[in-house]
Scaffold this motif. Structure first.
Motif, PDB file in Angstrom:
ATOM      1  N   TYR A 186      36.743   9.994  17.815  1.00  0.00           N
ATOM      2  CA  TYR A 186      37.503   9.079  18.669  1.00  0.00           C
ATOM      3  C   TYR A 186      38.379   9.950  19.572  1.00  0.00           C
ATOM      4  O   TYR A 186      39.333  10.573  19.111  1.00  0.00           O
ATOM      5  CB  TYR A 186      38.372   8.146  17.831  1.00  0.00           C
ATOM      6  N   GLY A 187      38.025  10.019  20.852  1.00  0.00           N
ATOM      7  CA  GLY A 187      38.746  10.909  21.753  1.00  0.00           C
ATOM      8  C   GLY A 187      38.686  12.348  21.289  1.00  0.00           C
ATOM      9  O   GLY A 187      39.683  13.076  21.371  1.00  0.00           O
ATOM     10  N   GLU A 188      37.535  12.745  20.765  1.00  0.00           N
ATOM     11  CA  GLU A 188      37.288  14.086  20.229  1.00  0.00           C
ATOM     12  C   GLU A 188      38.110  14.392  18.984  1.00  0.00           C
ATOM     13  O   GLU A 188      38.182  15.545  18.547  1.00  0.00           O
ATOM     14  CB  GLU A 188      37.544  15.163  21.304  1.00  0.00           C
ATOM     15  N   ARG A 189      38.728  13.396  18.381  1.00  0.00           N
ATOM     16  CA  ARG A 189      39.514  13.619  17.167  1.00  0.00           C
ATOM     17  C   ARG A 189      38.794  13.068  15.943  1.00  0.00           C
ATOM     18  O   ARG A 189      38.147  12.023  16.006  1.00  0.00           O
ATOM     19  CB  ARG A 189      40.902  12.979  17.302  1.00  0.00           C
ATOM     20  N   VAL A 190      38.921  13.782  14.838  1.00  0.00           N
ATOM     21  CA  VAL A 190      38.386  13.322  13.559  1.00  0.00           C
ATOM     22  C   VAL A 190      39.270  12.206  13.042  1.00  0.00           C
ATOM     23  O   VAL A 190      40.502  12.319  13.053  1.00  0.00           O
ATOM     24  CB  VAL A 190      38.353  14.480  12.537  1.00  0.00           C
ATOM     25  N   VAL A 191      38.678  11.111  12.610  1.00  0.00           N
ATOM     26  CA  VAL A 191      39.451   9.994  12.076  1.00  0.00           C
ATOM     27  C   VAL A 191      38.925   9.617  10.701  1.00  0.00           C
ATOM     28  O   VAL A 191      37.805   9.945  10.333  1.00  0.00           O
ATOM     29  CB  VAL A 191      39.411   8.749  12.995  1.00  0.00           C
ATOM     30  N   GLN A 192      39.753   8.908   9.950  1.00  0.00           N
ATOM     31  CA  GLN A 192      39.299   8.265   8.725  1.00  0.00           C
ATOM     32  C   GLN A 192      39.470   6.762   8.884  1.00  0.00           C
ATOM     33  O   GLN A 192      40.291   6.297   9.672  1.00  0.00           O
ATOM     34  CB  GLN A 192      40.073   8.765   7.500  1.00  0.00           C
ATOM     35  N   THR A 193      38.680   6.021   8.142  1.00  0.00           N
ATOM     36  CA  THR A 193      38.766   4.572   8.220  1.00  0.00           C
ATOM     37  C   THR A 193      38.603   3.996   6.817  1.00  0.00           C
ATOM     38  O   THR A 193      38.191   4.682   5.892  1.00  0.00           O
ATOM     39  CB  THR A 193      37.702   4.004   9.166  1.00  0.00           C
ATOM     40  N   GLY A 194      38.970   2.726   6.666  1.00  0.00           N
ATOM     41  CA  GLY A 194      38.916   2.074   5.371  1.00  0.00           C
ATOM     42  C   GLY A 194      40.105   1.143   5.206  1.00  0.00           C
ATOM     43  O   GLY A 194      40.881   0.918   6.149  1.00  0.00           O
ATOM     44  N   PRO A 195      40.289   0.585   4.008  1.00  0.00           N
ATOM     45  CA  PRO A 195      41.425  -0.322   3.788  1.00  0.00           C
ATOM     46  C   PRO A 195      42.782   0.298   4.108  1.00  0.00           C
ATOM     47  O   PRO A 195      43.682  -0.400   4.582  1.00  0.00           O
ATOM     48  CB  PRO A 195      41.297  -0.661   2.298  1.00  0.00           C
ATOM     49  N   LEU A 196      42.953   1.589   3.841  1.00  0.00           N
ATOM     50  CA  LEU A 196      44.237   2.226   4.150  1.00  0.00           C
ATOM     51  C   LEU A 196      44.502   2.210   5.643  1.00  0.00           C
ATOM     52  O   LEU A 196      45.596   1.831   6.091  1.00  0.00           O
ATOM     53  CB  LEU A 196      44.251   3.660   3.618  1.00  0.00           C
ATOM     54  N   ALA A 275      35.707   0.748   9.446  1.00  0.00           N
ATOM     55  CA  ALA A 275      35.261   0.367  10.783  1.00  0.00           C
ATOM     56  C   ALA A 275      33.742   0.462  10.916  1.00  0.00           C
ATOM     57  O   ALA A 275      33.160   1.537  10.776  1.00  0.00           O
ATOM     58  CB  ALA A 275      35.934   1.255  11.833  1.00  0.00           C
ATOM     59  N   LEU A 276      33.107  -0.670  11.191  1.00  0.00           N
ATOM     60  CA  LEU A 276      31.655  -0.754  11.371  1.00  0.00           C
ATOM     61  C   LEU A 276      31.369  -1.257  12.776  1.00  0.00           C
ATOM     62  O   LEU A 276      31.898  -2.288  13.188  1.00  0.00           O
ATOM     63  CB  LEU A 276      31.041  -1.698  10.337  1.00  0.00           C
ATOM     64  N   GLY A 277      30.529  -0.525  13.500  1.00  0.00           N
ATOM     65  CA  GLY A 277      30.199  -0.920  14.867  1.00  0.00           C
ATOM     66  C   GLY A 277      28.703  -0.939  15.110  1.00  0.00           C
ATOM     67  O   GLY A 277      27.983  -0.035  14.672  1.00  0.00           O
ATOM     68  N   HIS A 278      28.229  -1.995  15.789  1.00  0.00           N
ATOM     69  CA  HIS A 278      26.845  -2.100  16.233  1.00  0.00           C
ATOM     70  C   HIS A 278      26.858  -2.208  17.754  1.00  0.00           C
ATOM     71  O   HIS A 278      27.548  -3.072  18.304  1.00  0.00           O
ATOM     72  CB  HIS A 278      26.159  -3.336  15.645  1.00  0.00           C
ATOM     73  N   TRP A 279      26.097  -1.347  18.423  1.00  0.00           N
ATOM     74  CA  TRP A 279      26.005  -1.366  19.882  1.00  0.00           C
ATOM     75  C   TRP A 279      24.555  -1.646  20.278  1.00  0.00           C
ATOM     76  O   TRP A 279      23.634  -0.993  19.772  1.00  0.00           O
ATOM     77  CB  TRP A 279      26.424  -0.012  20.459  1.00  0.00           C
ATOM     78  N   THR A 294      28.568   3.580  10.904  1.00  0.00           N
ATOM     79  CA  THR A 294      29.071   2.991   9.672  1.00  0.00           C
ATOM     80  C   THR A 294      30.427   3.598   9.308  1.00  0.00           C
ATOM     81  O   THR A 294      30.777   4.693   9.768  1.00  0.00           O
ATOM     82  CB  THR A 294      28.095   3.235   8.512  1.00  0.00           C
ATOM     83  N   PRO A 295      31.183   2.924   8.435  1.00  0.00           N
ATOM     84  CA  PRO A 295      32.436   3.527   7.964  1.00  0.00           C
ATOM     85  C   PRO A 295      32.226   4.877   7.293  1.00  0.00           C
ATOM     86  O   PRO A 295      33.009   5.808   7.495  1.00  0.00           O
ATOM     87  CB  PRO A 295      32.966   2.484   6.964  1.00  0.00           C
ATOM     88  N   THR A 296      31.158   4.994   6.488  1.00  0.00           N
ATOM     89  CA  THR A 296      30.915   6.265   5.813  1.00  0.00           C
ATOM     90  C   THR A 296      30.573   7.365   6.805  1.00  0.00           C
ATOM     91  O   THR A 296      30.888   8.533   6.569  1.00  0.00           O
ATOM     92  CB  THR A 296      29.804   6.099   4.761  1.00  0.00           C
ATOM     93  N   ALA A 297      29.948   7.021   7.935  1.00  0.00           N
ATOM     94  CA  ALA A 297      29.678   8.041   8.950  1.00  0.00           C
ATOM     95  C   ALA A 297      30.987   8.601   9.512  1.00  0.00           C
ATOM     96  O   ALA A 297      31.109   9.815   9.736  1.00  0.00           O
ATOM     97  CB  ALA A 297      28.824   7.454  10.072  1.00  0.00           C
ATOM     98  N   TRP A 298      31.971   7.731   9.752  1.00  0.00           N
ATOM     99  CA  TRP A 298      33.278   8.224  10.213  1.00  0.00           C
ATOM    100  C   TRP A 298      33.882   9.171   9.181  1.00  0.00           C
ATOM    101  O   TRP A 298      34.382  10.250   9.522  1.00  0.00           O
ATOM    102  CB  TRP A 298      34.238   7.060  10.442  1.00  0.00           C
ATOM    103  N   ASN A 299      33.851   8.781   7.918  1.00  0.00           N
ATOM    104  CA  ASN A 299      34.537   9.564   6.882  1.00  0.00           C
ATOM    105  C   ASN A 299      33.753  10.796   6.445  1.00  0.00           C
ATOM    106  O   ASN A 299      34.332  11.835   6.139  1.00  0.00           O
ATOM    107  CB  ASN A 299      34.799   8.678   5.658  1.00  0.00           C
ATOM    108  N   ALA A 300      32.427  10.680   6.401  1.00  0.00           N
ATOM    109  CA  ALA A 300      31.596  11.741   5.823  1.00  0.00           C
ATOM    110  C   ALA A 300      30.956  12.635   6.870  1.00  0.00           C
ATOM    111  O   ALA A 300      30.058  13.410   6.541  1.00  0.00           O
ATOM    112  CB  ALA A 300      30.497  11.115   4.955  1.00  0.00           C
ATOM    113  N   CYS A 340      29.356   4.914   0.873  1.00  0.00           N
ATOM    114  CA  CYS A 340      28.102   4.170   0.878  1.00  0.00           C
ATOM    115  C   CYS A 340      26.964   5.178   0.837  1.00  0.00           C
ATOM    116  O   CYS A 340      26.698   5.850   1.834  1.00  0.00           O
ATOM    117  CB  CYS A 340      28.010   3.295   2.126  1.00  0.00           C
ATOM    118  N   LEU A 341      26.301   5.284  -0.291  1.00  0.00           N
ATOM    119  CA  LEU A 341      25.300   6.328  -0.454  1.00  0.00           C
ATOM    120  C   LEU A 341      24.099   6.128   0.454  1.00  0.00           C
ATOM    121  O   LEU A 341      23.483   7.102   0.893  1.00  0.00           O
ATOM    122  CB  LEU A 341      24.846   6.373  -1.915  1.00  0.00           C
ATOM    123  N   VAL A 342      23.733   4.881   0.751  1.00  0.00           N
ATOM    124  CA  VAL A 342      22.525   4.676   1.547  1.00  0.00           C
ATOM    125  C   VAL A 342      22.719   5.088   3.000  1.00  0.00           C
ATOM    126  O   VAL A 342      21.750   5.187   3.751  1.00  0.00           O
ATOM    127  CB  VAL A 342      22.070   3.208   1.486  1.00  0.00           C
TER     128      VAL A 342
END
Length: 364
Positions: A186-196, A275-279, A294-300, A340-342
């Motif tokens: 996001y703007g070249e920055r690493v982010v985390q997402t989730g309930p927090l 955060a889940l996005g479909h384009w 997917t959210p796991t893509a942002w985090n992992a 999300c392992l899948v």
């Protein structure tokens, strides 16, 4: 909660085609009464077993001092939340696994009274939490880009917005590429997402106070997941009430024939893991591009084009592992994200000698 899905979709999973009308099956009084009964039962269980208090009293806690005093009371202390808090904090997990300070939320719950093209018409706001300044900025989806420099996909330069993205496998064993995950930024920055991230950006006072005191450690990430359930119960009940007040209104408004031939659009939600996005882009009435983050893509995510590690990688820097053959400390931190392992399945060679193919490099 899956019972509620089944009431509207016929069954779970594969609900979208099991009932005429699928996921747009109109509500009726019978379904609404049944869903309220499910919510009532779930709320009783959550109050009695998970947090040991009424929903209103639990959500009224607005500071770390108030929380820890409350957890000394018999009912909260004997709850699942009390046990989890004592155990994880005794292991120091409130100060481990912090990773990137930046957070992303797509917002929670469309507010039908204010809804429009802007993404801020939510029951909980969307936005980007700048971990350096501590400020929450409005969500700007043009800042999203995916990198593949260290992923097993056909290479391209820099990052691409999902509308311009592609997902073409290109497995390169023996190279410096090491993941089936892309590297969203996001703007070249690493982010985390989730309930927090969702609750911090959404304005939960208790989470903000805990975060300001201790940072976004593994315990707070799990704590936020428990806290979020209370908000979801409220939002679900509100949605059922709104549906009940609108039974005679159209449930689905079809687009004007021909208007959907060309164009592009996105769907952004806060799913269970973040955060889940479909384009999607349509040309000549067919899907030309479809990209998902997917959210796991942002985090992992792996390293990006600039070589900057992803959030999970950063959260492991400095972690002491007592036994490399049983790195349970890594499991604690990664599982605090509910991965999300899948989303990214990787394979390890079977039958290899002990230690072969096992490489643990943190902070390199």
């Amino acid at each position: 909660m899956l019972e509620i899905v089944a009431h509207f979709g016929g069954q779970w999973p594969h609900s979208s085609y099991m009932l005429p009308g699928g996921v747009v099956t109109p509500p009726d009084t019978r379904r609404l009464i049944a869903c309220r009964a499910v919510l009532d039962e779930l709320q009783r269980w959550y109050e009695q077993r998970v947090v040991g208090a009424r929903l209103e009293d639990w959500l009224a806690l607005d500071s770390a001092d108030a929380l820890f005093a409350w957890l000394d009371r018999p009912a909260p202390a004997g709850s699942a939340l009390g046990l989890m808090t004592r155990f994880l904090r005794s292991q120091g997990l409130h100060r481990l696994g912090i990773g990137t300070p930046h957070m992303l939320s797509f917002g929670v719950g469309c507010d039908p009274e204010r809804w429009g093209p802007s993404q801020d018409a939510h029951l909980m706001r969307s936005g980007f939490l700048d971990g350096d300044s501590g400020t929450v900025e409005p969500l700007d989806t043009t800042q999203i880009a995916e990198h593949v420099r260290h992923s097993w996909f056909r290479p391209y330069e820099g990052g691409r917005h999902p509308y311009e993205g592609e997902t073409v496998p290109d497995y390169q064993p023996g190279s410096d590429r090491y993941s089936w995950a892309k590297a969203p930024r996001y703007g070249e920055r690493v982010v985390q997402t989730g309930p927090l991230a969702e609750l911090l950006i959404g304005g939960d006072a208790l989470l903000r106070d805990l975060h300001a005191r201790e940072g976004a450690g593994a315990w707070l990430r799990q704590f936020a997941r428990v806290r979020r359930v209370a908000y979801e119960l409220r939002h679900a009940r509100r949605m059922l009430d709104e549906l009940g007040a609108s039974l005679r209104e159209p449930h689905f408004i079809a687009p004007v024939p021909g208007s959907e031939v060309d164009g592009q659009g996105c769907g952004l939600v806060m799913a269970a893991r973040g955060a889940l996005g479909h384009w999607v882009r349509l040309r000549d009435g067919v899907v030309e591009k479809y990209q998902i983050i997917t959210p796991t893509a942002w985090n992992a995510s792996p390293r990006d084009s600039a070589g900057v590690p992803g959030h999970w990688e950063a959260s492991l820097v400095g972690l002491e592992v007592a036994d490399a053959d049983d790195p349970i400390e890594i499991g604690h931190l990664i599982r605090s994200h509910d991965p999300c392992l899948v989303c990214t399945v990787h394979f390890a060679q079977a039958g290899a000698p002990a230690g072969a193919g096992r490489r643990l490099v943190v902070g390199a």
